[in-house]
Design a protein around this motif. Structure first.
Motif, PDB file in Angstrom:
ATOM      1  N   GLN A 152       0.847  -1.249  -0.007  1.00 43.27           N
ATOM      2  CA  GLN A 152      -0.177  -0.091   0.092  1.00 43.27           C
ATOM      3  C   GLN A 152       1.035   1.109  -0.047  1.00 43.27           C
ATOM      4  O   GLN A 152       0.575   2.344   0.714  1.00 43.27           O
ATOM      5  N   GLY A 153       1.771   1.164  -0.796  1.00 45.93           N
ATOM      6  CA  GLY A 153       2.623   2.505  -1.044  1.00 45.93           C
ATOM      7  C   GLY A 153       3.731   2.598   0.001  1.00 45.93           C
ATOM      8  O   GLY A 153       4.769   3.304  -0.072  1.00 45.93           O
ATOM      9  N   ALA A 154       4.064   1.591   0.758  1.00 48.33           N
ATOM     10  CA  ALA A 154       5.080   1.519   1.625  1.00 48.33           C
ATOM     11  C   ALA A 154       5.883   0.165   1.603  1.00 48.33           C
ATOM     12  O   ALA A 154       5.520  -0.494   0.539  1.00 48.33           O
ATOM     13  N   LEU A 155       6.779  -0.396   2.551  1.00 46.98           N
ATOM     14  CA  LEU A 155       7.569  -1.373   2.337  1.00 46.98           C
ATOM     15  C   LEU A 155       7.264  -2.291   3.669  1.00 46.98           C
ATOM     16  O   LEU A 155       7.180  -1.806   4.737  1.00 46.98           O
ATOM     17  N   LYS A 156       7.051  -3.590   3.481  1.00 51.31           N
ATOM     18  CA  LYS A 156       7.143  -4.536   4.683  1.00 51.31           C
ATOM     19  C   LYS A 156       8.038  -5.468   4.345  1.00 51.31           C
ATOM     20  O   LYS A 156       8.517  -5.887   2.972  1.00 51.31           O
ATOM     21  N   ILE A 157       8.789  -6.146   5.464  1.00 50.35           N
ATOM     22  CA  ILE A 157       9.480  -7.175   5.383  1.00 50.35           C
ATOM     23  C   ILE A 157       8.971  -8.640   4.453  1.00 50.35           C
ATOM     24  O   ILE A 157       7.828  -8.948   4.807  1.00 50.35           O
ATOM     25  N   ALA A 158       9.621  -9.076   3.530  1.00 51.62           N
ATOM     26  CA  ALA A 158       8.847 -10.067   2.723  1.00 51.62           C
ATOM     27  C   ALA A 158       8.483 -11.320   3.569  1.00 51.62           C
ATOM     28  O   ALA A 158       7.677 -12.033   3.164  1.00 51.62           O
ATOM     29  N   THR A 159       9.373 -11.501   4.844  1.00 54.12           N
ATOM     30  CA  THR A 159       9.163 -12.802   5.539  1.00 54.12           C
ATOM     31  C   THR A 159       8.130 -12.519   6.341  1.00 54.12           C
ATOM     32  O   THR A 159       7.440 -13.388   7.134  1.00 54.12           O
ATOM     33  N   GLY A 160       7.438 -11.231   6.607  1.00 54.65           N
ATOM     34  CA  GLY A 160       6.168 -10.959   7.392  1.00 54.65           C
ATOM     35  C   GLY A 160       6.942 -10.728   9.039  1.00 54.65           C
ATOM     36  O   GLY A 160       6.101 -10.319   9.846  1.00 54.65           O
ATOM     37  N   GLU A 161       8.055 -10.407   9.247  1.00 52.18           N
ATOM     38  CA  GLU A 161       8.695 -10.335  10.247  1.00 52.18           C
ATOM     39  C   GLU A 161       8.389  -8.784  10.479  1.00 52.18           C
ATOM     40  O   GLU A 161       8.295  -7.868   9.781  1.00 52.18           O
ATOM     41  N   LYS A 162       8.146  -8.383  11.866  1.00 49.32           N
ATOM     42  CA  LYS A 162       8.083  -6.992  12.203  1.00 49.32           C
ATOM     43  C   LYS A 162       9.433  -6.149  12.290  1.00 49.32           C
ATOM     44  O   LYS A 162       9.419  -4.880  12.023  1.00 49.32           O
ATOM     45  N   GLU A 163      10.559  -6.696  12.753  1.00 47.49           N
ATOM     46  CA  GLU A 163      11.880  -6.427  12.734  1.00 47.49           C
ATOM     47  C   GLU A 163      12.802  -7.022  11.791  1.00 47.49           C
ATOM     48  O   GLU A 163      12.732  -8.272  11.895  1.00 47.49           O
ATOM     49  N   ILE A 164      13.797  -6.253  11.262  1.00 49.28           N
ATOM     50  CA  ILE A 164      14.563  -6.823  10.341  1.00 49.28           C
ATOM     51  C   ILE A 164      15.873  -7.365  11.125  1.00 49.28           C
ATOM     52  O   ILE A 164      16.281  -6.971  12.176  1.00 49.28           O
ATOM     53  N   ILE A 165      16.513  -8.533  10.550  1.00 50.38           N
ATOM     54  CA  ILE A 165      17.509  -9.068  11.033  1.00 50.38           C
ATOM     55  C   ILE A 165      18.657  -8.141  10.897  1.00 50.38           C
ATOM     56  O   ILE A 165      19.019  -8.007   9.603  1.00 50.38           O
ATOM     57  N   SER A 166      19.324  -7.595  11.852  1.00 42.77           N
ATOM     58  CA  SER A 166      20.438  -6.897  11.560  1.00 42.77           C
ATOM     59  C   SER A 166      21.705  -7.060  11.239  1.00 42.77           C
ATOM     60  O   SER A 166      22.514  -6.513  10.533  1.00 42.77           O
ATOM     61  N   ARG A 167      22.169  -8.366  11.814  1.00 43.59           N
ATOM     62  CA  ARG A 167      23.331  -8.576  11.490  1.00 43.59           C
ATOM     63  C   ARG A 167      23.549  -9.889  10.400  1.00 43.59           C
ATOM     64  O   ARG A 167      22.729 -10.745  10.541  1.00 43.59           O
ATOM     65  N   ARG A 168      24.242  -9.609   9.423  1.00 42.21           N
ATOM     66  CA  ARG A 168      24.426 -10.708   8.355  1.00 42.21           C
ATOM     67  C   ARG A 168      24.770 -12.173   9.078  1.00 42.21           C
ATOM     68  O   ARG A 168      24.353 -13.060   8.341  1.00 42.21           O
ATOM     69  N   GLN A 169      25.647 -12.141   9.947  1.00 40.64           N
ATOM     70  CA  GLN A 169      26.154 -13.453  10.795  1.00 40.64           C
ATOM     71  C   GLN A 169      24.409 -14.115  11.050  1.00 40.64           C
ATOM     72  O   GLN A 169      24.547 -15.287  11.284  1.00 40.64           O
ATOM     73  N   ASP A 170      23.413 -13.285  11.473  1.00 43.01           N
ATOM     74  CA  ASP A 170      22.327 -14.103  12.161  1.00 43.01           C
ATOM     75  C   ASP A 170      21.420 -14.556  11.051  1.00 43.01           C
ATOM     76  O   ASP A 170      20.307 -14.991  11.291  1.00 43.01           O
ATOM     77  N   LEU A 171      21.634 -14.164   9.817  1.00 47.24           N
ATOM     78  CA  LEU A 171      20.921 -14.517   8.759  1.00 47.24           C
ATOM     79  C   LEU A 171      20.583 -16.104   8.483  1.00 47.24           C
ATOM     80  O   LEU A 171      21.835 -16.620   8.387  1.00 47.24           O
ATOM     81  N   PRO A 172      19.717 -16.587   8.392  1.00 49.31           N
ATOM     82  CA  PRO A 172      19.479 -18.137   8.156  1.00 49.31           C
ATOM     83  C   PRO A 172      19.945 -18.518   6.518  1.00 49.31           C
ATOM     84  O   PRO A 172      19.873 -17.475   5.812  1.00 49.31           O
ATOM     85  N   LYS A 173      20.524 -19.532   6.226  1.00 53.55           N
ATOM     86  CA  LYS A 173      20.709 -20.020   4.937  1.00 53.55           C
ATOM     87  C   LYS A 173      19.470 -19.911   4.101  1.00 53.55           C
ATOM     88  O   LYS A 173      18.383 -20.499   4.331  1.00 53.55           O
ATOM     89  N   ALA A 174      19.490 -19.429   2.802  1.00 52.90           N
ATOM     90  CA  ALA A 174      18.478 -19.523   1.948  1.00 52.90           C
ATOM     91  C   ALA A 174      19.010 -19.731   0.470  1.00 52.90           C
ATOM     92  O   ALA A 174      19.933 -19.702   0.332  1.00 52.90           O
ATOM     93  N   TYR A 175      17.961 -20.490  -0.003  1.00 52.97           N
ATOM     94  CA  TYR A 175      18.413 -21.183  -1.327  1.00 52.97           C
ATOM     95  C   TYR A 175      17.426 -20.842  -2.344  1.00 52.97           C
ATOM     96  O   TYR A 175      16.201 -20.683  -2.026  1.00 52.97           O
ATOM     97  N   HIS A 176      17.752 -21.074  -3.797  1.00 50.04           N
ATOM     98  CA  HIS A 176      16.929 -20.888  -4.761  1.00 50.04           C
ATOM     99  C   HIS A 176      17.159 -22.016  -5.761  1.00 50.04           C
ATOM    100  O   HIS A 176      18.126 -22.500  -5.844  1.00 50.04           O
TER     101      HIS A 176
END
Length: 230
Positions: A152-176
């Motif tokens: 609706q004209g703004a942005l939301k985190i694609a995963t639906g989380e309210k807060e973004i994971i700030s540290r790269r080291q804390d990101l879970p592995k993701a695959y395509h």
């Protein structure tokens, strides 16, 4: 486990006309996938599914089995891989021939390491998965936890989380998905009307050369990969 190897190759490619039989490194594109399939010891049968007479003729010259011509309505831009696989299974079921699983091998992903197909089949069987796909790691900057969707004209985190994971080291592995292989139980394909089911296994191909050919730029990259190999 009785497994059908299915190579889908329709005509009518718009991005690269005649893509599936266009010569790459001196041989038709689909030949790379056919050779990988015939080197498998665990595929019980390997066939081509195509609507195109020229593709079918070249496949027969390669001694790739073509048991039927795919109906036109299953060769449209909107046709799904699931429909193509179901059509092949139903063709054999009418003859009283059953397969436990289907291994879908797209010719647009021509570079598979030796033994790759059998490695995937063994992991699929041992893990008792509904399906198994080949994947590659998503770069950290494209991790879904760092991706935004418009809302609706703004942005939301694609995963639906309210807060973004700030540290790269804390990101879970993701695959395509990389398109090199899709293995699925027949019961999932026919009874659940799904190419994946609920329990999805995977094989990570990130360490190997890769291309999924869709554009002319992809084709040039495939030629570069071949040049580097030689």
């Amino acid at each position: 486990m009785k497994t059908l190897g299915l190579i889908p190759a329709r005509g009518g490619s718009k991005g690269i006309p005649g893509k599936n039989i266009r010569p790459l490194g001196g041989k038709p594109l689909l030949q790379y996938t056919f050779e990988a399939a015939t080197n498998s010891k665990l595929l019980n049968k390997v066939i081509l599914s195509s609507d195109d007479e020229e593709i079918i003729e070249i496949a027969k010259q390669l001694e790739l089995e073509v048991p039927f011509k795919r109906p036109i309505n299953l060769a449209e831009d909107s046709s799904s891989s699931l429909e193509v696989v179901q059509h092949a299974l139903n063709y054999y079921l009418k003859q009283g021939i059953n397969f436990d699983a289907v291994c879908l091998l797209q010719p647009t992903t021509p570079f598979r390491k030796a033994g790759f197909i059998d490695e995937c089949i063994l992991k699929f069987k041992d893990g008792n998965f509904d399906s198994l796909v080949s994947v590659r790691k998503v770069p950290k900057e494209y991790n879904p936890h760092w991706v935004f969707e418009e809302n609706q004209g703004a942005l939301k985190i694609a995963t639906g989380e309210k807060e973004i994971i700030s540290r790269r080291q804390d990101l879970p592995k993701a695959y395509h998905r990389d398109g090199a292989i899709y293995l699925t139980k027949t019961e999932v394909l026919l009874n659940e009307n799904s190419l994946f089911g609920k329990n999805i296994g995977f094989v990570d191909t990130s360490a190997y050369p890769y291309i999924n050919i869709d554009t002319r730029e992809d084709w040039k990259r495939a030629e570069e990969i071949l040049d580097n190999k030689s």
